[in-house]
Scaffold this motif. Structure first.
Motif, PDB file in Angstrom:
ATOM      1  N   ASP A 246     130.295  23.034  73.144  1.00 21.11           N
ATOM      2  CA  ASP A 246     131.283  24.093  72.913  1.00 21.11           C
ATOM      3  C   ASP A 246     132.081  23.833  71.642  1.00 21.11           C
ATOM      4  O   ASP A 246     132.329  24.746  70.856  1.00 21.11           O
ATOM      5  CB  ASP A 246     132.242  24.220  74.099  1.00 21.11           C
ATOM      6  CG  ASP A 246     131.596  24.858  75.311  1.00 21.11           C
ATOM      7  OD1 ASP A 246     130.519  25.465  75.167  1.00 21.11           O
ATOM      8  OD2 ASP A 246     132.183  24.741  76.402  1.00 21.11           O
TER       9      ASP A 246
ATOM     10  N   GLU B 263     127.144  12.002  87.130  1.00 19.18           N
ATOM     11  CA  GLU B 263     126.381  13.139  86.615  1.00 19.18           C
ATOM     12  C   GLU B 263     127.296  14.284  86.213  1.00 19.18           C
ATOM     13  O   GLU B 263     127.092  14.922  85.173  1.00 19.18           O
ATOM     14  CB  GLU B 263     125.363  13.608  87.653  1.00 19.18           C
ATOM     15  CG  GLU B 263     124.207  12.658  87.830  1.00 19.18           C
ATOM     16  CD  GLU B 263     123.238  13.113  88.915  1.00 19.18           C
ATOM     17  OE1 GLU B 263     123.355  14.263  89.398  1.00 19.18           O
ATOM     18  OE2 GLU B 263     122.359  12.312  89.266  1.00 19.18           O
ATOM     19  N   TYR B 264     128.302  14.559  87.022  1.00 21.02           N
ATOM     20  CA  TYR B 264     129.248  15.635  86.726  1.00 21.02           C
ATOM     21  C   TYR B 264     129.960  15.363  85.401  1.00 21.02           C
ATOM     22  O   TYR B 264     130.044  16.239  84.542  1.00 21.02           O
ATOM     23  CB  TYR B 264     130.260  15.757  87.866  1.00 21.02           C
ATOM     24  CG  TYR B 264     131.320  16.795  87.612  1.00 21.02           C
ATOM     25  CD1 TYR B 264     131.129  18.118  87.968  1.00 21.02           C
ATOM     26  CD2 TYR B 264     132.526  16.450  87.003  1.00 21.02           C
ATOM     27  CE1 TYR B 264     132.097  19.073  87.726  1.00 21.02           C
ATOM     28  CE2 TYR B 264     133.498  17.399  86.753  1.00 21.02           C
ATOM     29  CZ  TYR B 264     133.282  18.705  87.116  1.00 21.02           C
ATOM     30  OH  TYR B 264     134.240  19.641  86.856  1.00 21.02           O
ATOM     31  N   VAL B 265     130.468  14.158  85.240  1.00 21.77           N
ATOM     32  CA  VAL B 265     131.198  13.813  84.020  1.00 21.77           C
ATOM     33  C   VAL B 265     130.287  13.886  82.804  1.00 21.77           C
ATOM     34  O   VAL B 265     130.655  14.454  81.769  1.00 21.77           O
ATOM     35  CB  VAL B 265     131.849  12.414  84.154  1.00 21.77           C
ATOM     36  CG1 VAL B 265     132.391  11.931  82.818  1.00 21.77           C
ATOM     37  CG2 VAL B 265     132.954  12.447  85.207  1.00 21.77           C
ATOM     38  N   GLU B 266     129.067  13.342  82.910  1.00 17.61           N
ATOM     39  CA  GLU B 266     128.130  13.384  81.795  1.00 17.61           C
ATOM     40  C   GLU B 266     127.771  14.812  81.417  1.00 17.61           C
ATOM     41  O   GLU B 266     127.763  15.174  80.236  1.00 17.61           O
ATOM     42  CB  GLU B 266     126.863  12.601  82.130  1.00 17.61           C
ATOM     43  CG  GLU B 266     127.053  11.108  82.151  1.00 17.61           C
ATOM     44  CD  GLU B 266     125.813  10.371  82.628  1.00 17.61           C
ATOM     45  OE1 GLU B 266     124.741  10.999  82.785  1.00 17.61           O
ATOM     46  OE2 GLU B 266     125.926   9.154  82.850  1.00 17.61           O
ATOM     47  N   ASN B 267     127.459  15.640  82.407  1.00 19.57           N
ATOM     48  CA  ASN B 267     127.074  17.030  82.135  1.00 19.57           C
ATOM     49  C   ASN B 267     128.212  17.820  81.516  1.00 19.57           C
ATOM     50  O   ASN B 267     127.990  18.593  80.579  1.00 19.57           O
ATOM     51  CB  ASN B 267     126.591  17.714  83.409  1.00 19.57           C
ATOM     52  CG  ASN B 267     125.250  17.187  83.867  1.00 19.57           C
ATOM     53  OD1 ASN B 267     124.490  16.623  83.096  1.00 19.57           O
ATOM     54  ND2 ASN B 267     124.969  17.353  85.137  1.00 19.57           N
ATOM     55  N   HIS B 268     129.406  17.638  82.010  1.00 18.57           N
ATOM     56  CA  HIS B 268     130.535  18.378  81.458  1.00 18.57           C
ATOM     57  C   HIS B 268     130.949  17.840  80.098  1.00 18.57           C
ATOM     58  O   HIS B 268     131.420  18.599  79.250  1.00 18.57           O
ATOM     59  CB  HIS B 268     131.701  18.387  82.447  1.00 18.57           C
ATOM     60  CG  HIS B 268     131.491  19.374  83.541  1.00 18.57           C
ATOM     61  ND1 HIS B 268     130.659  19.124  84.609  1.00 18.57           N
ATOM     62  CD2 HIS B 268     131.958  20.623  83.719  1.00 18.57           C
ATOM     63  CE1 HIS B 268     130.642  20.179  85.401  1.00 18.57           C
ATOM     64  NE2 HIS B 268     131.411  21.098  84.893  1.00 18.57           N
ATOM     65  N   SER B 269     130.758  16.563  79.855  1.00 19.52           N
ATOM     66  CA  SER B 269     131.063  15.993  78.547  1.00 19.52           C
ATOM     67  C   SER B 269     130.130  16.583  77.498  1.00 19.52           C
ATOM     68  O   SER B 269     130.554  16.927  76.393  1.00 19.52           O
ATOM     69  CB  SER B 269     130.931  14.468  78.578  1.00 19.52           C
ATOM     70  OG  SER B 269     131.905  13.903  79.421  1.00 19.52           O
ATOM     71  N   ARG B 270     128.839  16.706  77.849  1.00 18.70           N
ATOM     72  CA  ARG B 270     127.876  17.313  76.913  1.00 18.70           C
ATOM     73  C   ARG B 270     128.217  18.778  76.661  1.00 18.70           C
ATOM     74  O   ARG B 270     128.149  19.251  75.534  1.00 18.70           O
ATOM     75  CB  ARG B 270     126.461  17.198  77.474  1.00 18.70           C
ATOM     76  CG  ARG B 270     125.863  15.853  77.266  1.00 18.70           C
ATOM     77  CD  ARG B 270     124.369  15.856  77.622  1.00 18.70           C
ATOM     78  NE  ARG B 270     124.132  14.652  78.391  1.00 18.70           N
ATOM     79  CZ  ARG B 270     123.654  14.609  79.612  1.00 18.70           C
ATOM     80  NH1 ARG B 270     123.291  15.701  80.222  1.00 18.70           N
ATOM     81  NH2 ARG B 270     123.495  13.473  80.241  1.00 18.70           N
ATOM     82  N   ALA B 271     128.578  19.492  77.694  1.00 22.08           N
ATOM     83  CA  ALA B 271     128.929  20.910  77.544  1.00 22.08           C
ATOM     84  C   ALA B 271     130.167  21.061  76.673  1.00 22.08           C
ATOM     85  O   ALA B 271     130.231  21.963  75.822  1.00 22.08           O
ATOM     86  CB  ALA B 271     129.156  21.545  78.907  1.00 22.08           C
ATOM     87  N   ASP B 272     131.157  20.192  76.861  1.00 24.04           N
ATOM     88  CA  ASP B 272     132.371  20.246  76.038  1.00 24.04           C
ATOM     89  C   ASP B 272     132.048  19.981  74.577  1.00 24.04           C
ATOM     90  O   ASP B 272     132.581  20.633  73.681  1.00 24.04           O
ATOM     91  CB  ASP B 272     133.414  19.240  76.531  1.00 24.04           C
ATOM     92  CG  ASP B 272     133.992  19.607  77.884  1.00 24.04           C
ATOM     93  OD1 ASP B 272     133.852  20.785  78.304  1.00 24.04           O
ATOM     94  OD2 ASP B 272     134.582  18.720  78.524  1.00 24.04           O
TER      95      ASP B 272
END
Length: 65
Positions: A46, A34-43
Motif C-alpha cells: 500500500d 502469519e497474520y502479522v507477516e501478511n499484513h506487513s506485506r500488504a502495508d
C-alpha cells in the motif's frame, strides 16, 4: 499475554490442533505470525502504491505504449 476465546473459537482451535497433532498454543502462535507477516506485506505494498508509484507514473505510461 492471555488469549481469551469464546467457546466456538476455542473448540475450533482445539479441533485444528488435534487434527495437526500440535498444541493449541503452537497453532495460535503460527496464526499470529502469519497474520502479522501478511499484513506487513500488504502495508508495504500500500505504501509503495501510494507513495512511490505516482513518482514513476509517466515512465510507466510510456513503457506501456
Amino acid at each position: 499475554m492471555t488469549l481469551r476465546l469464546n467457546d466456538e473459537d476455542a473448540q475450533a482451535l482445539r479441533r485444528r490442533a488435534e487434527l495437526e497433532g500440535r498444541s493449541m498454543q503452537d497453532v495460535a502462535r503460527e496464526a499470529v505470525r502469519e497474520y502479522v507477516e501478511n499484513h506487513s506485506r500488504a502495508d508495504l505494498l500500500d505504501r509503495v502504491l501510494d507513495e512511490d508509484l505516482p513518482r514513476y507514473a509517466e515512465a510507466l505510461e510510456r513503457l506501456g505504449q
